[in-house]
Write an enzyme that holds these catalytic residues in place. Sequence first.
Site, PDB file in Angstrom:
ATOM      1  N   GLN A 292     -22.201 -38.612 -29.499  1.00 59.45           N
ATOM      2  CA  GLN A 292     -20.778 -38.280 -29.591  1.00 59.45           C
ATOM      3  C   GLN A 292     -19.959 -39.094 -28.598  1.00 59.45           C
ATOM      4  O   GLN A 292     -18.918 -39.675 -28.954  1.00 59.45           O
ATOM      5  CB  GLN A 292     -20.584 -36.784 -29.309  1.00 59.45           C
TER       6      GLN A 292
ATOM      7  N   ARG B  58     -18.567 -41.946 -35.368  1.00 57.75           N
ATOM      8  CA  ARG B  58     -19.946 -41.442 -35.285  1.00 57.75           C
ATOM      9  C   ARG B  58     -20.838 -42.266 -36.218  1.00 57.75           C
ATOM     10  O   ARG B  58     -21.961 -42.609 -35.885  1.00 57.75           O
ATOM     11  CB  ARG B  58     -20.017 -39.952 -35.711  1.00 57.75           C
TER      12      ARG B  58
ATOM     13  N   HIS C 269     -24.784 -34.629 -25.324  1.00 59.37           N
ATOM     14  CA  HIS C 269     -24.446 -35.053 -26.688  1.00 59.37           C
ATOM     15  C   HIS C 269     -24.136 -36.558 -26.637  1.00 59.37           C
ATOM     16  O   HIS C 269     -22.988 -36.979 -26.824  1.00 59.37           O
ATOM     17  CB  HIS C 269     -23.246 -34.248 -27.186  1.00 59.37           C
TER      18      HIS C 269
ATOM     19  N   CYS D 270     -14.379 -33.580 -29.874  1.00 64.05           N
ATOM     20  CA  CYS D 270     -15.529 -33.983 -30.706  1.00 64.05           C
ATOM     21  C   CYS D 270     -15.536 -33.276 -32.057  1.00 64.05           C
ATOM     22  O   CYS D 270     -16.203 -33.745 -32.979  1.00 64.05           O
ATOM     23  CB  CYS D 270     -16.825 -33.738 -29.958  1.00 64.05           C
TER      24      CYS D 270
ATOM     25  N   ASP E  65     -13.102 -29.514 -25.635  1.00 63.26           N
ATOM     26  CA  ASP E  65     -14.114 -29.108 -26.614  1.00 63.26           C
ATOM     27  C   ASP E  65     -14.006 -27.591 -26.748  1.00 63.26           C
ATOM     28  O   ASP E  65     -13.322 -26.933 -25.954  1.00 63.26           O
ATOM     29  CB  ASP E  65     -15.510 -29.532 -26.108  1.00 63.26           C
TER      30      ASP E  65
ATOM     31  N   ARG F  91     -31.572 -32.053 -33.106  1.00 60.80           N
ATOM     32  CA  ARG F  91     -30.508 -31.190 -32.559  1.00 60.80           C
ATOM     33  C   ARG F  91     -31.165 -29.873 -32.186  1.00 60.80           C
ATOM     34  O   ARG F  91     -31.709 -29.176 -33.044  1.00 60.80           O
ATOM     35  CB  ARG F  91     -29.381 -30.967 -33.574  1.00 60.80           C
TER      36      ARG F  91
HETATM   37  N1   CP Z   1     -19.152 -33.351 -33.124  1.00 61.34           N
HETATM   38  C1   CP Z   1     -20.277 -32.962 -33.736  1.00 61.34           C
HETATM   39  O1   CP Z   1     -21.395 -33.221 -33.278  1.00 61.34           O
HETATM   40  O2   CP Z   1     -20.092 -32.283 -34.886  1.00 61.34           O
HETATM   41  P1   CP Z   1     -21.179 -31.542 -35.772  1.00 61.34           P
HETATM   42  O3   CP Z   1     -21.606 -30.300 -34.996  1.00 61.34           O
HETATM   43  O4   CP Z   1     -20.481 -31.205 -37.036  1.00 61.34           O
HETATM   44  O5   CP Z   1     -22.348 -32.456 -35.975  1.00 61.34           O
HETATM   45  N1  NVA Z   2     -20.117 -28.098 -27.243  1.00 64.36           N
HETATM   46  C1  NVA Z   2     -20.241 -27.959 -28.675  1.00 64.36           C
HETATM   47  C2  NVA Z   2     -20.213 -29.281 -29.341  1.00 64.36           C
HETATM   48  C3  NVA Z   2     -20.266 -29.241 -30.844  1.00 64.36           C
HETATM   49  C4  NVA Z   2     -20.324 -30.607 -31.456  1.00 64.36           C
HETATM   50  C5  NVA Z   2     -21.514 -27.212 -29.018  1.00 64.36           C
HETATM   51  O1  NVA Z   2     -22.544 -27.476 -28.372  1.00 64.36           O
HETATM   52  O2  NVA Z   2     -21.477 -26.337 -29.878  1.00 64.36           O
END
Ligand code: CP
Ligand code: NVA
Length: 318
Positions: free
Chosen positions: A140, A305, A137, A277, A237, A110
């Site tokens: 997701q 997930r 992502h 998400c 989102d 990440r």
């Molecule tokens: N939706 C999602 O990826 O959540 P987290 O940021 O908690 O991993």
């Molecule tokens: N768009 C958001 C998604 C979190 C799961 C982010 O990148 O913070």
Amino acid sequence: MNHTSPPKKRDLLSLMDLQTEEFYQLFSRAAALKAALKAGEATHTLKGRTLAMVFEKPSTRTRVSFETGMYQLGGQALFLSSKDIQLGRGEPLSDSARVLSRFVDGIMVRTFAHANLVTMAEYATVPVINGLSDDFHPCQILADLLTYQEHRGSIAGRKVAWVGDGNNVAHSWILAAARLGFHLFVATPADYSPKPSVVEWAQSSCASQPAGEAAGSVVLLRQPKDAVAEADLVVTDSWTSMGQEKEQKRRLRAFANYCVDSKLMQLARPDALFMHCLPAHRGEEVTAEVLDGPQSVVWDEAENRLHIQKAILEWLMG
Ligand code: CP
Ligand code: NVA
């Protein structure tokens, strides 16, 4: 002498990496793994394998689902916060990728710039999985697509509305429309449109879909009501993604008319689903009434997930 080269490792950096039939293979394996788990049957297909999980941003769902998933498959996962490993002190990504590859069987990352993932994948000799970047992502959206299929059957030919920021999650929905043949209507303020390169890839893939396979479409709009009209699924989102905290005030103003509320949901089909998400901000991008209401399937998305990630892990590391 053996002249056959070893099979090339696969990575999952974005949904461009998956062919249409591979989406359906992952959904079907995830459904089988979910059923086995609910029946109390063990599935130790990754016994003795280790997944390294490198996090440069916070996470609840991604971290816990990957970690639990590896455990349930008989392997283990290592949580590596970039603050606590040498990466955070400037060890190059390329070196980190080569070193981790000597210890583990897969690397989930990440990160911020998507280019970081591309570098990791280039130097790692084990599969690299995108656990969220500034651009995409994929895990997701695979969970979301599985959730749609469970509730309503095939998404091919359906109408999906995206309301809000043209961000990493929106980009993955855009790529999915091309691969799975649904019609995506994206409503964002002018300054927060999805990246043209992502939209162009999807639109040209939609145009070149082989005969016999459902052709999707991606349409960019400004008004949420235009996107949501007669939609089968409404998705949003957060307005401020991780790493954009300094822009929060400006974003709150720009997105003020993009809240998914009951009035907006009424423009969708009566049986439309709502997805997010998570984490969600009730009263900003969605009202509590919608998020906690009967059309919302956000908790199923979160649960899925786990199941889809187990299918992804088996596919790449099995
Ligand atoms: N939706 C999602 O990826 O959540 P987290 O940021 O908690 O991993
Ligand atoms: N768009 C958001 C998604 C979190 C799961 C982010 O990148 O913070």
